[in-house]
Structures are given as structure tokens and as C-alpha cells.
Design an enzyme around this catalytic site. Structure first.
Site, PDB file in Angstrom:
ATOM      1  N   PHE A  66       1.180 -26.594  -3.117  1.00 31.54           N
ATOM      2  CA  PHE A  66       0.447 -25.450  -3.664  1.00 31.54           C
ATOM      3  C   PHE A  66      -0.391 -25.802  -4.872  1.00 31.54           C
ATOM      4  CE2 PHE A  66       4.172 -25.421  -6.463  1.00 31.54           C
ATOM      5  CZ  PHE A  66       3.599 -25.129  -7.684  1.00 31.54           C
ATOM      6  N   LYS A 111      -1.219 -28.902   7.610  1.00 27.64           N
ATOM      7  CA  LYS A 111      -0.486 -27.697   7.229  1.00 27.64           C
ATOM      8  C   LYS A 111      -0.640 -27.510   5.722  1.00 27.64           C
ATOM      9  CE  LYS A 111       3.534 -26.666   5.778  1.00 27.64           C
ATOM     10  NZ  LYS A 111       3.194 -25.475   4.937  1.00 27.64           N
ATOM     11  N   GLU A 163       1.682 -22.673   2.248  1.00 26.24           N
ATOM     12  CA  GLU A 163       1.660 -21.264   2.650  1.00 26.24           C
ATOM     13  C   GLU A 163       1.366 -20.338   1.471  1.00 26.24           C
ATOM     14  OE1 GLU A 163       5.995 -22.480   1.894  1.00 26.24           O
ATOM     15  OE2 GLU A 163       4.124 -23.356   2.662  1.00 26.24           O
ATOM     16  N   ARG A 164       1.407 -20.861   0.242  1.00 27.21           N
ATOM     17  CA  ARG A 164       1.153 -20.037  -0.937  1.00 27.21           C
ATOM     18  C   ARG A 164      -0.332 -19.881  -1.240  1.00 27.21           C
ATOM     19  NH1 ARG A 164       5.803 -18.867  -3.415  1.00 27.21           N
ATOM     20  NH2 ARG A 164       7.589 -20.266  -3.162  1.00 27.21           N
ATOM     21  N   SER A 199       7.636 -31.513  -3.601  1.00 22.14           N
ATOM     22  CA  SER A 199       8.883 -31.613  -4.359  1.00 22.14           C
ATOM     23  C   SER A 199       9.770 -32.741  -3.859  1.00 22.14           C
ATOM     24  CB  SER A 199       9.649 -30.287  -4.278  1.00 22.14           C
ATOM     25  OG  SER A 199      10.145 -30.093  -2.971  1.00 22.14           O
ATOM     26  N   CYS A 203       1.889 -32.993 -10.673  1.00 21.97           N
ATOM     27  CA  CYS A 203       2.836 -34.107 -10.540  1.00 21.97           C
ATOM     28  C   CYS A 203       2.542 -35.202 -11.566  1.00 21.97           C
ATOM     29  CB  CYS A 203       2.810 -34.671  -9.125  1.00 21.97           C
ATOM     30  SG  CYS A 203       1.236 -35.404  -8.643  1.00 21.97           S
ATOM     31  N   GLU A 252      12.707 -32.289 -13.048  1.00 21.83           N
ATOM     32  CA  GLU A 252      11.279 -32.010 -13.140  1.00 21.83           C
ATOM     33  C   GLU A 252      11.125 -30.491 -13.231  1.00 21.83           C
ATOM     34  OE1 GLU A 252       7.096 -33.161 -10.930  1.00 21.83           O
ATOM     35  OE2 GLU A 252       8.857 -32.769  -9.683  1.00 21.83           O
TER      36      GLU A 252
END
Length: 498
Positions: A149, A173, A176-177, A226, A281, A381
Site C-alpha cells: 500500500f 495484484k 487492496e487498500r 511486511s 521500508c 518495525e
């Protein structure tokens, strides 16, 4: 562009699903759309389309693919503003930050324009009598990308353009957010001339991820996200015989030497720690104050306190909302637990509210000092606007602290000493190192070189490593004798070459 669509065989198709993911504006949690969870039939159709298209696309000329990349660069550049607005609307980051998101992705597409040179192989003449050998890179087949995201444009552009330029077909893909930017970019790719079936887009959560990992016709999977999800993707994908590049968690340290330029260093720390609400990140989430540099902490807190927290589309905003209530609460909980463990809360951003956007996922800049490695805020994190401050007596102690950390995405050192900088870069184990550069993300002609727990898989994103990931070597050994062979008996021993 409607978000409730898949892209299959070059066509935008309304999903037949009964499962939808609500898409909220992170600034105020207002519903701005819905994303379909692609059905199994739709996901299979996307792979069918990619597999069929690969039969011809793999034989397309490298000049054709280069021309397509040039077209895509032109269209992205012409539409950067629109893509950035989509990112700000869905993801919440500031417009300037969103424009940077698009630009860093565009640079990878620009690099892909050099694909004729990037795909060059090797040759050796007369390796034996009348015998030559040569190797070249060939595409893998159908590849897939699972995007996060936090960079809705940059990460998809790390993935599908280079894969397509190498002769593969692709199933993407998006998160989805915030899928709008990836959908827009995919449309631009089709407008640039990507043939039907070469690029397909599906949507969904864990079920869509597992489908891509289990589908036998998908040869390689790219992922950024993640730690937990990344490990699952690497393990399941690898067990299914796929190539996997999985960029995961990070705990990036900025080491501040006492001789560093005070103003420039503090500006760098504040920007790298709190920009994009810390949801990068490569965010500089740990400040290591060496020796007397710890005296700079009050000034750092003052600068962080002055940052403006607001919706991304509001001019002058420095810190945008976090992506979801769950993400914000997780950051809150880590801060609370760390304070109970003994961390000093020099600046608390948990009480921030923004008039007119009271429901937003707000967290202001937060500074924790006196942190030790066993505390929750250091081990985890946080992925929020939280700067963790630790102290080291000298450079050697700082290097040991950074190297003892499980993650190895990036690090930075702030100093005016070339000898100190050289020692640090030589001894540090992080994959990306900045010298007075707080977020040292490499430009596309290098590769994104995280290491240790931050990446699983042998090959990194973009650059030479990216081309290697999306191709495999084929080596040809040819024999063309000038005269007919005179030996009439077949040899059954291992052939030797002289």
C-alpha cells in the site's frame, strides 16, 4: 477509472464477485469506493490470458519491447499529476510525496528502455575445433507481482515494466487498500501498446496471494511488504518451484557523529523519520547518537514538533495520516509498551487530531529516547511516524549495534570525516548505505540491495539483478565442420573438446 474491475486479456472487466473490500480515504475514513476480491474463475482467466499471450510475446523483438517502454515513459510523464492525485486520495500521502512515488517508478521504466543492452549475452569462438558457444537471456514465462500500500505507483513500476521488457507476461495484484494508481498505470501500459494478455490485473487479499503462489504456470513472484507476509510468500512460492524476490521488514539506522553538520543532519533525520507518516521500508526509524551528538536531541524534538499534520491534499502538510485504524493502533500500542519498558517519551503524537477530519488515522511525530535493543519499539518495525533514539559511546559501538539488528535494508551515517564514512561503509552489513544521505534508495541502474532479514530470494529488484530475475540463461554449443567426419564409430565416452 472504476476500481471494481479486473484487467484480463487487455480488457477492463467488471468482477462477478460477491466479496468486496471497502476502500476508505485515510484522511477521514469516508468510503470512496470498493475493490473486488477477484473470483477464482477470474484469477484463472488472468493466468490463462497471460499464458496464451506468452506464446507470441516471448518471440517479440527486443526493439519492439524497447519501443513500448519509450511509449510508456511518455504516457506516465504526461499523466504524473493524475496518478499522484489518485495516490493522495487513496493512500493519504502528500501530493509532493505522491509525485515522488510516481517519479521513482518512472525512472525504472526509463532504465527498461535500455533493454537491448541489458539482455546482451556472451560468446566464445572456437572453443574446440569448428565449435563455438554463446549464451543469451530468455524470458521465464508468466510472472506475478504482489504490491504494497505504501508505494502504489513505484512498486508496481519496479515489477511489470521490466518483466514485460524481458519478454515475460504478467499478472499484477495491487494492494487492496489503494489500487487506483496501479490500475491507471496498467491502462497507460495498454495505451502504450502492450498486447492483450501481456499485462493482467487481479484484486484481493490472502486468497489472491495464495492463488498466485500455487498456480503452476506462474514462474516467478515479486513481493514488497511486511515481514510475516513476505516470509509466507517466499516459503510457499519456493516450495512450489517458483523464483521469489521478497522485500520485507526493516529497521533502518541513522548514525550521527558529533562532527556532522548539525542543521543538515537534523533536517535529514526529521524528514526521513516522519515523511509519509513513517510508512516507508526505507524510513530512518532509529537515530544512533554517538558521543556528544546526543545533545542535539532537544533541537530534534523542536523541529519534529513544528511539522504540520494534515490531509495529504492540504498545502503545507508534512505528515499525512496512517493507512488504517489498525496500523495506527499498533503504533500506539508499541509506544505504550516501550514507555512501560523504560523508554523516555520526548514527543507524543498519539493525541493529534485534525479539525474537519476527526475520524482520520492521525499520529503525529513521536520521539522515544533512552531506548535499548530489548525494547518493543526497537525490536519491531513500527511503520509509523515514530523515531527511536539510542546512544553509542563511539563509532565501533554504533557499528556493532546496527550489525546486531536482524534487518539489513538500509542505513545512513552523518559525518564530515571521510575516514569515518569509509570505515562505516566497509564494516556495516546493511544493503544500502547513505553517507549524509538519509534514504539511500539506489537509482535504477543499480539494484535495490537490502539484505539479511529484509529480503528473501537471491536476486534484487531492478538494475542488473532485476533483469537476471526475470530471465534465464540459455547456452548454445554449435559444431559446423568444414569437411565430413571421417570417424565412423559412435563414441560412448564423455565427450571432450580439444
Amino acid at each position: 477509472m472504476p476500481k471494481a474491475q479486473n484487467i484480463i486479456n487487455g480488457q477492463f472487466q467488471d468482477s462477478q464477485t460477491t466479496q468486496w473490500i471497502d476502500l476508505h480515504n485515510p484522511a477521514n475514513n469516508d468510503l470512496i469506493g470498493q475493490v473486488p476480491c477477484s473470483t477464482t474463475a477470474e484469477m484463472k482467466a488472468a493466468v490463462d490470458s497471460a499464458a496464451e499471450a506468452f506464446k507470441t510475446w516471448q518471440h517479440s523483438t527486443v526493439m519492439t519491447r524497447q519501443s513500448l517502454m519509450f511509449n510508456l515513459v511518455r504516457l506516465i510523464r504526461a499523466n504524473m499529476g493524475e496518478v499522484a492525485k489518485l495516490i493522495t486520495k487513496e493512500q493519504g500521502k502528500t501530493l509532493a510525496d505522491a509525485e515522488g512515488d510516481v517519479l521513482r517508478g518512472l525512472q525504472v521504466v526509463e532504465h527498461a528502455c535500455g533493454i537491448p543492452s541489458l539482455l546482451m549475452g556472451e560468446t566464445a569462438q572456437t572453443i574446440a575445433q569448428d565449435m563455438d558457444a554463446y549464451s543469451y537471456r530468455v524470458p521465464l514465462g508468466v510472472c506475478a507481482g504482489i504490491a504494497p500500500f505504501n508505494f502504489p505507483a513505484m512498486i508496481p513500476l519496479w515489477m511489470f515494466p521490466l518483466a514485460i521488457a524481458c519478454g515475460n507476461t504478467y499478472v499484477l495484484k495491487p494492494s487492496e487498500r489503494d489500487p487506483g494508481a496501479a490500475m491507471f498505470l496498467s491502462k497507460l501500459a495498454i495505451d502504450a501498446g502492450v498486447p492483450a494478455g501481456v499485462l493482467n490485473v487481479i484484486h484481493g487479499g490472502p486468497d489472491a496471494v495464495n492463488f498466485l503462489l500455487d498456480e503452476k504456470r506462474i514462474k516467478a513472484v515479486s513481493f514488497v511488504g511486511s515481514d510475516t507476509v513476505g516470509r509466507h510468500i517466499w516459503e510457499r512460492g519456493s516450495l512450489n518451484g517458483k523464483r521469489v524476490q521478497s522485500n520485507m521488514g526493516a529497521k533502518n539506522h541513522g548514525v550521527i557523529m558529533p562532527d556532522a553538520n548539525r542543521t543538515a543532519t537534523l533536517n535529514a533525520l526529521v524528514g526521513a523519520a516522519f515523511g509519509a507518516a513513517g510508512q516507508r521500508c526505507m524510513a530512518l526509524s532509529v537515530a544512533v547518537f554517538v558521543g556528544d551528538s546526543k545533545q542535539w536531541l532537544p533541537d530534534l524534538v523542536t523541529m519534529a514538533k513544528a511539522l504540520k499534520v494534515n490531509a495529504g491534499h492540504v498545502p503545507g502538510t508534512d505528515v499525512c495520516p496512517m493507512i488504517s485504524p489498525k496500523a495506527r493502533q499498533r503504533a500506539f500500542d508499541i509506544v505504550e509498551k516501550s514507555v512501560k519498558q523504560g523508554a523516555k517519551l520526548l514527543l507524543d503524537g498519539r493525541g493529534v487530531t485534525v479539525p474537519g477530519y476527526e475520524k482520520g488515522n492521525w499520529m503525529g511525530p513521536t520521539v522515544l529516547a533512552g531506548v535499548t535493543p530489548e525494547m518493543e519499539c526497537y525490536k519491531e518495525e513500527i511503520f509509523g511516524p515514530v523515531l527511536v533514539c539510542v546512544e553509542a559511546a563511539n563509532l565501533d559501538e554504533a557499528i556493532k549495534l546496527v550489525n546486531d539488528n536482524d534487518w539489513g535494508n538500509g542505513t545512513a551515517i552523518f559525518t564530515t570525516s571521510g575516514a569515518v564514512a569509509r570505515k562505516y561503509t566497509a564494516q556495516i552489513e546493511s544493503g544500502q548505505v547513505g553517507i549524509n544521505v538519509p534514504i539511500p534508495v539506489p537509482l535504477p541502474f543499480f539494484s535495490f540491495t537490502g539484505n539479511k532479514r529484509s529480503i528473501l530470494g537471491d536476486l534484487n529488484f531492478y538494475g542488473k539483478a532485476g533483469v537476471q530475475f526475470y530471465t534465464q540463461l540459455k547456452t548454445i554449443t554449435s559444431l559446423w565442420r568444414e569437411t565430413d567426419a571421417t570417424v565412423l564409430k559412435a563414441a560412448t565416452s564423455m565427450p571432450t573438446m580439444k
